[in-house]
Design a protein around this motif. Structure first.
Motif, PDB file in Angstrom:
ATOM      1  N   PHE A  15       0.830  -1.200   0.000  1.00  0.00           N
ATOM      2  CA  PHE A  15       0.000   0.000   0.000  1.00  0.00           C
ATOM      3  C   PHE A  15       0.870   1.259   0.000  1.00  0.00           C
ATOM      4  N   LEU A  16       1.904   1.262   0.861  1.00  0.00           N
ATOM      5  CA  LEU A  16       2.729   2.474   0.972  1.00  0.00           C
ATOM      6  C   LEU A  16       3.567   2.690  -0.284  1.00  0.00           C
ATOM      7  N   ILE A  17       4.136   1.595  -0.833  1.00  0.00           N
ATOM      8  CA  ILE A  17       4.920   1.746  -2.066  1.00  0.00           C
ATOM      9  C   ILE A  17       4.028   2.304  -3.170  1.00  0.00           C
ATOM     10  N   GLY A  18       2.808   1.760  -3.234  1.00  0.00           N
ATOM     11  CA  GLY A  18       1.876   2.239  -4.253  1.00  0.00           C
ATOM     12  C   GLY A  18       1.560   3.713  -4.071  1.00  0.00           C
ATOM     13  N   CYS A  19       1.302   4.118  -2.819  1.00  0.00           N
ATOM     14  CA  CYS A  19       1.013   5.534  -2.536  1.00  0.00           C
ATOM     15  C   CYS A  19       2.178   6.410  -2.979  1.00  0.00           C
ATOM     16  N   TYR A  20       3.401   5.950  -2.682  1.00  0.00           N
ATOM     17  CA  TYR A  20       4.569   6.733  -3.068  1.00  0.00           C
ATOM     18  C   TYR A  20       4.589   6.922  -4.578  1.00  0.00           C
ATOM     19  N   ALA A  21       4.354   5.801  -5.297  1.00  0.00           N
ATOM     20  CA  ALA A  21       4.408   5.880  -6.762  1.00  0.00           C
ATOM     21  C   ALA A  21       3.315   6.798  -7.286  1.00  0.00           C
ATOM     22  N   MET A  22       2.168   6.856  -6.600  1.00  0.00           N
ATOM     23  CA  MET A  22       1.081   7.710  -7.089  1.00  0.00           C
ATOM     24  C   MET A  22       1.341   9.176  -6.802  1.00  0.00           C
ATOM     25  N   VAL A  23       2.006   9.447  -5.675  1.00  0.00           N
ATOM     26  CA  VAL A  23       2.159  10.851  -5.265  1.00  0.00           C
ATOM     27  C   VAL A  23       3.457  11.450  -5.811  1.00  0.00           C
ATOM     28  N   ALA A  24       4.559  10.706  -5.702  1.00  0.00           N
ATOM     29  CA  ALA A  24       5.852  11.307  -5.980  1.00  0.00           C
ATOM     30  C   ALA A  24       6.300  11.123  -7.431  1.00  0.00           C
ATOM     31  N   GLU A  25       5.872  10.078  -8.094  1.00  0.00           N
ATOM     32  CA  GLU A  25       6.333   9.858  -9.461  1.00  0.00           C
ATOM     33  C   GLU A  25       5.665  10.846 -10.410  1.00  0.00           C
TER      34      GLU A  25
ATOM     35  N   HIS B 187       5.416  10.247 -13.809  1.00  0.00           N
ATOM     36  CA  HIS B 187       5.051   9.596 -15.056  1.00  0.00           C
ATOM     37  C   HIS B 187       3.682   8.946 -14.888  1.00  0.00           C
ATOM     38  N   LEU B 188       2.773   9.195 -15.827  1.00  0.00           N
ATOM     39  CA  LEU B 188       1.394   8.736 -15.635  1.00  0.00           C
ATOM     40  C   LEU B 188       1.296   7.222 -15.533  1.00  0.00           C
ATOM     41  N   ILE B 189       2.095   6.510 -16.344  1.00  0.00           N
ATOM     42  CA  ILE B 189       2.035   5.042 -16.279  1.00  0.00           C
ATOM     43  C   ILE B 189       2.485   4.574 -14.900  1.00  0.00           C
ATOM     44  N   ARG B 190       3.506   5.217 -14.358  1.00  0.00           N
ATOM     45  CA  ARG B 190       3.956   4.824 -13.011  1.00  0.00           C
ATOM     46  C   ARG B 190       2.893   5.139 -11.971  1.00  0.00           C
ATOM     47  N   ASN B 191       2.186   6.240 -12.140  1.00  0.00           N
ATOM     48  CA  ASN B 191       1.086   6.549 -11.230  1.00  0.00           C
ATOM     49  C   ASN B 191       0.058   5.423 -11.263  1.00  0.00           C
ATOM     50  N   ILE B 192      -0.231   4.955 -12.475  1.00  0.00           N
ATOM     51  CA  ILE B 192      -1.249   3.906 -12.604  1.00  0.00           C
ATOM     52  C   ILE B 192      -0.741   2.610 -11.986  1.00  0.00           C
ATOM     53  N   LEU B 193       0.557   2.307 -12.200  1.00  0.00           N
ATOM     54  CA  LEU B 193       1.116   1.114 -11.564  1.00  0.00           C
ATOM     55  C   LEU B 193       1.037   1.245 -10.047  1.00  0.00           C
ATOM     56  N   GLY B 194       1.259   2.452  -9.545  1.00  0.00           N
ATOM     57  CA  GLY B 194       1.116   2.677  -8.110  1.00  0.00           C
ATOM     58  C   GLY B 194      -0.282   2.347  -7.636  1.00  0.00           C
ATOM     59  N   LEU B 195      -1.263   2.744  -8.441  1.00  0.00           N
ATOM     60  CA  LEU B 195      -2.657   2.434  -8.099  1.00  0.00           C
ATOM     61  C   LEU B 195      -2.849   0.924  -8.010  1.00  0.00           C
ATOM     62  N   VAL B 196      -2.254   0.187  -8.966  1.00  0.00           N
ATOM     63  CA  VAL B 196      -2.380  -1.275  -8.944  1.00  0.00           C
ATOM     64  C   VAL B 196      -1.777  -1.831  -7.657  1.00  0.00           C
ATOM     65  N   LEU B 197      -0.615  -1.283  -7.255  1.00  0.00           N
ATOM     66  CA  LEU B 197       0.016  -1.750  -6.016  1.00  0.00           C
ATOM     67  C   LEU B 197      -0.867  -1.464  -4.807  1.00  0.00           C
ATOM     68  N   VAL B 198      -1.434  -0.259  -4.772  1.00  0.00           N
ATOM     69  CA  VAL B 198      -2.318   0.088  -3.649  1.00  0.00           C
ATOM     70  C   VAL B 198      -3.470  -0.897  -3.568  1.00  0.00           C
ATOM     71  N   GLU B 199      -4.077  -1.173  -4.724  1.00  0.00           N
ATOM     72  CA  GLU B 199      -5.213  -2.100  -4.726  1.00  0.00           C
ATOM     73  C   GLU B 199      -4.786  -3.486  -4.261  1.00  0.00           C
TER      74      GLU B 199
END
Lengths: 485, 135, 232
Positions: free
Chosen positions: B15-25, B27-39
């Protein structure tokens, strides 16, 4: 106990129509549009019948699949839920795309939104509410992008990312509730709540659910999508999202608060977010120079006011919240329609009153009502709120002061806009705008507002009875757990 | 470490890694991958909630009575949540395709800037053609 | 410098969030959740629905409405993606065909995937699997050939017809059961003998509708996205 299996119709009819609409649209050009409208009409009639039954015989419920309450999913309809189902139906009908396009996409999405939104307020199960919330969310991402502009796609994507993160948080909240209580039924939770959800896990679960559902309800920290989407989506979509869908999310939050988390920390949380929303929204609206984003920000502030009302424990606060929500659902879409005609800087309104006197008059009427000038309905809604706040604890006196200050700021920016309408040299833009046909929904809403002004007493009594019903936790729990089988 | 600690740590970590990727990255694809991690993290948490030590999978074998089983309800909920996540992901990717076509970049700040430019350009003029105004 | 500050603030915030979550989870003892409803369902499911797979009994019986919602979300996501990509340039024809191995394997696999998918859909009430998993395999059967030779047209029209009618069939089954009983989606037909293919009443019918719908939706969605990508 009142068992009404037809309670599923407001959900089932639009969904079945949505599944079949692409096929209907392919059969004959333009048929999809008529098919969709007919489906909305049928849904409205079914919902109205159900609402009439509920108003007569009291709250109804039905256990889906015949599985008794804590095991299966139970739908629960009271006057509050039915009022908002009907509101959603009317909104979808009024804001149905007017263009002569043959694309079936937006119609399909609207029908799904209609079914999902009805399920959202009727369902009595925590996870089932989440599922319907996601239906509404996905349909609104699609609708927000339906304008077809690149900015629309970008805004929709950013909205999707924020909202999906919020939904994941809400799901985490649901996991916490299930871990603590072992059930997802709202009535079951209402009976267990005083024991198992009082501690930190309960407060954390409420915070997570509040953030998750707050995305649609435009609550304070998770509303950054609002100005972007409202600026780039088609005006009918904006009106639907701002006017009605946001209220459905708030009704769900109210149900959670009353049934599952009736504890001071939860009420305080909602109150805080509401106050912050009012402050941030009104100040941003004052600073905005563009009419559309002014209304987007003020929408955030007004939803904050509704959140404050719902955070006052007891039926008085709920009644004020319902009144404010209904009033906002009528006024705000009309504002967005006007803003859509004068896109861009507020100065472009200059001299508009001379060329479009009716529109200018409508604008002033709406402004007076939303600021809360008697005898318009907006005054009575705010009066209910202040009355409830001042008869509650001192923390709410502060909230009331914030709401009053917000009304002053609101007055400042709305009269600034009205000043441009009536004063100033005429700019070329208003010339072709004498009562354009696209503003018909705005005038319909204005008429509704005037009619409501003369029916304040019966409306007020009805809203109060609704609120009393919605606050009566033991009765709701009994109906959900014992009714419906 | 107990099974529980591992599962909870995994869920919170994802969850936390995903949040980091959504907030700090950026790149839109990385944001979306972050969402997948959060889920995934939240789904893992949900399954972990239903776990029981030494319990069987919730499927009845012929002629066997229901013994100690793990909680089947969270498993059903997670199945639903996974499908929902898939639907949202597909729509997000479709939007990314169009955003990339329109702006030629997937950098979040760049996209936000271009969107602002487009809105400002289209703002005052948007009603123009329809209203037939001249200035 | 500003970028680093932002990253550091994010990390700090997330660390705090993590500590908070750990603290909350510690209040919930692992493996000892109350599972009142779960336990009751395990006890009642065989008698109530006749399905051996209790997860299936929940998905289609106790929480059938969730499943309808789930199918609807897939549907609306596919419809929205189709609308969003509708204006994208279609460049499928210019994309290169895959090599000989992938090409022949794709067509060889087709019947096997079809049979496997159908098996998993139809046995969803007995074994792990069901409409979603089987539907995904069915979708793969139709989508793998598209990957192998992007030039071959994917039949969106058929997919749309299957999708629409399968979805409508799910709700119709629910509404039909409203006639016999007094609740939406009540299982009908006999429960049958536990473990037999034709058991668990109308649940396998629901799974069949889900399998067809999910299969056509996923295949259509992926074909659309890959078509738009090839054109981009």
């Amino acid at each position: 106990m009142n068992t009404v299996p037809q309670i599923i119709f407001p959900v089932a009819i639009p969904l079945i129509a949505a599944f079949l609409l692409p096929i209907a649209g392919r059969c004959h050009a333009g048929f999809g549009r008529i098919f969709g409208r007919a489906a909305v009409l049928v849904t409205f009639l079914a919902s109205a019948l159900l609402a009439w039954q509920v108003a007569g015989a009291g709250p109804a419920s039905s256990a889906m699949g015949g599985f008794k309450a804590p095991l299966g999913i139970v739908f629960y309809a009271d006057n509050l839920a039915m009022a908002f189902v009907l509101l959603l139906n009317i909104g979808v009908w009024l804001f149905w795309p007017s263009g002569d396009e043959d694309r079936s996409g937006p119609y399909t999405l609207l029908l799904t939104l209609l079914g999902g939104g009805a399920g959202l307020v009727l369902s009595g199960d925590l996870f089932n509410i989440f599922v319907f919330y996601e239906i509404v969310a996905v349909a609104s991402y699609g609708l927000a992008a339906s304008g077809g502009s690149a900015a629309g796609f970008g805004a929709s994507l950013r909205y999707l990312l924020l909202s999906a993160l919020g939904s994941s948080l809400a799901l985490m909240g649901i996991a916490l509730v299930y871990a603590a209580a072992g059930t997802l039924n709202l009535a079951d939770l209402a009976l267990l709540a005083p024991d198992v959800l009082r501690g930190p896990p309960g407060a954390a679960a409420f915070l997570l659910l509040l953030i998750g559902f707050g995305v649609k309800a435009e609550l304070f920290p998770v509303n950054s999508w609002v100005p972007e989407i409202y600026a780039s989506a088609p005006v009918r979509v904006t009106s639907l999202l701002a006017g009605i869908v946001s209220k459905l999310a708030l009704i769900v939050i109210l149900r959670f608060l009353v049934l599952v988390f009736p504890m001071p920390s939860a009420y305080g949380l909602l109150l805080t977010l509401g106050i912050l929303g009012v402050l941030a929204g009104e100040l941003a609206a004052y600073r905005a120079r563009d009419l559309n984003s002014t209304f987007a920000w003020s929408s955030i502030a007004q939803l904050g006011v509704i959140a404050i009302a719902f955070s006052i424990p007891g039926p008085a606060g709920i009644a004020a919240g319902i009144a404010l929500a209904l009033h906002h659902a009528v006024v705000k879409p009309a504002f967005f329609f006007i803003a859509d005609k004068w896109r861009g800087d507020v100065k472009l309104l200059s001299g508009g009153a001379r060329t479009s006197p009716l529109v200018a008059a409508l604008f002033v009427l709406l402004s007076l009502s939303i600021i809360g000038i008697p005898p318009l309905p907006g005054f009575w809604a705010k009066y209910l709120l202040l009355d409830a706040a001042f008869s509650s604890s001192p923390a709410y006196w502060l909230a009331a002061a914030v709401v009053l200050a917000g009304a002053v700021v609101e007055g400042a920016y709305l009269f600034r806009a009205a000043g441009f309408f009536y004063g100033g040299p005429q700019k070329g833009r208003g010339a072709a705008l004498f009562m354009p046909g696209e503003l018909v929904p705005a005038f319909v809403l204005g008429a509704v507002l005037l009619v409501a002004m003369f029916a304040i007493a019966p409306l007020g009594a009805y809203i109060t009875s609704m609120a009393v019903q919605a606050a009566d936790v033991p009765a709701i729990a009994a109906q959900i757990l014992l009714g419906g089988n | 470490m107990s099974t529980g600690a591992v599962l909870y740590a995994g869920a919170i970590g994802l969850f936390l890694i995903g949040c980091y990727a959504m907030v700090a990255e950026r790149h839109l694809i990385r944001n979306i991958l972050g969402l997948v991690l959060v889920e995934s993290g939240v789904n893992l948490l949900l399954v972990a909630v239903g776990f029981r030590e030494n319990a069987a999978a919730p499927i009845l074998k012929a002629g066997q009575s229901a013994g100690m089983m793990v909680d089947p309800l969270p498993q059903a909920l997670v199945l639903t949540a996974i499908v929902i996540g898939f639907g949202v992901l597909a729509l997000a990717l479709a939007l990314v395709v169009r955003v990339h076509q329109a702006y030629g970049t997937l950098d979040t700040r760049e996209v936000a800037r271009l969107m602002r430019v487009e809105r400002e350009a289209s703002g005052p003029g948007a009603a123009g053609p329809r209203a037939g105004a001249k200035s | 410098m500003k970028g680093y500050g932002h990253t550091a603030a994010t990390l700090l915030f997330l660390t705090g969030l993590g500590i908070l979550l750990i603290a909350i989870l510690q209040a919930l003892p692992f493996g000892l959740a109350p599972m009142q409803v779960g336990q009751a369902i395990v006890a009642a499911a065989p008698g109530d629905t006749g399905a051996d797979n209790i997860v299936t009994a929940i998905l289609l019986g106790y929480r059938g409405l969730d499943t309808l919602g789930e199918v609807t979300i897939l549907f609306v996501a596919a419809a929205a993606a189709g609308m969003v990509l509708g204006g994208a340039s279609r460049g499928g024809a210019q994309a290169e065909n895959a090599g000989f191995i992938l090409h022949s394997a794709a067509y060889l696999l087709f019947p096997f995937l079809l049979v496997l998918g159908a098996y998993i859909v139809l046995h969803g009430h007995l074994t792990p699997g069901g409409g979603f998993q089987g539907g995904a395999i069915l979708a793969a059967a139709f989508f793998v050939p598209v990957l192998a030779s992007p030039a071959s047209p994917f039949n969106h029209r058929t997919a749309m017809l299957v999708e629409g009618f399968a979805g409508a069939a799910f709700i119709m089954i629910g509404l039909v059961s409203l006639v016999g009983s007094d609740a939406f989606l009540t299982p009908f037909f006999g429960k049958g003998e536990a473990g037999a293919l034709f058991s668990a009443g109308s649940l396998p019918l629901l799974y069949l509708a889900i399998g067809l719908k999910v299969g056509s939706e996923l295949a259509g969605l992926m074909a659309r996205v890959s078509g738009a990508e090839a054109g981009a």
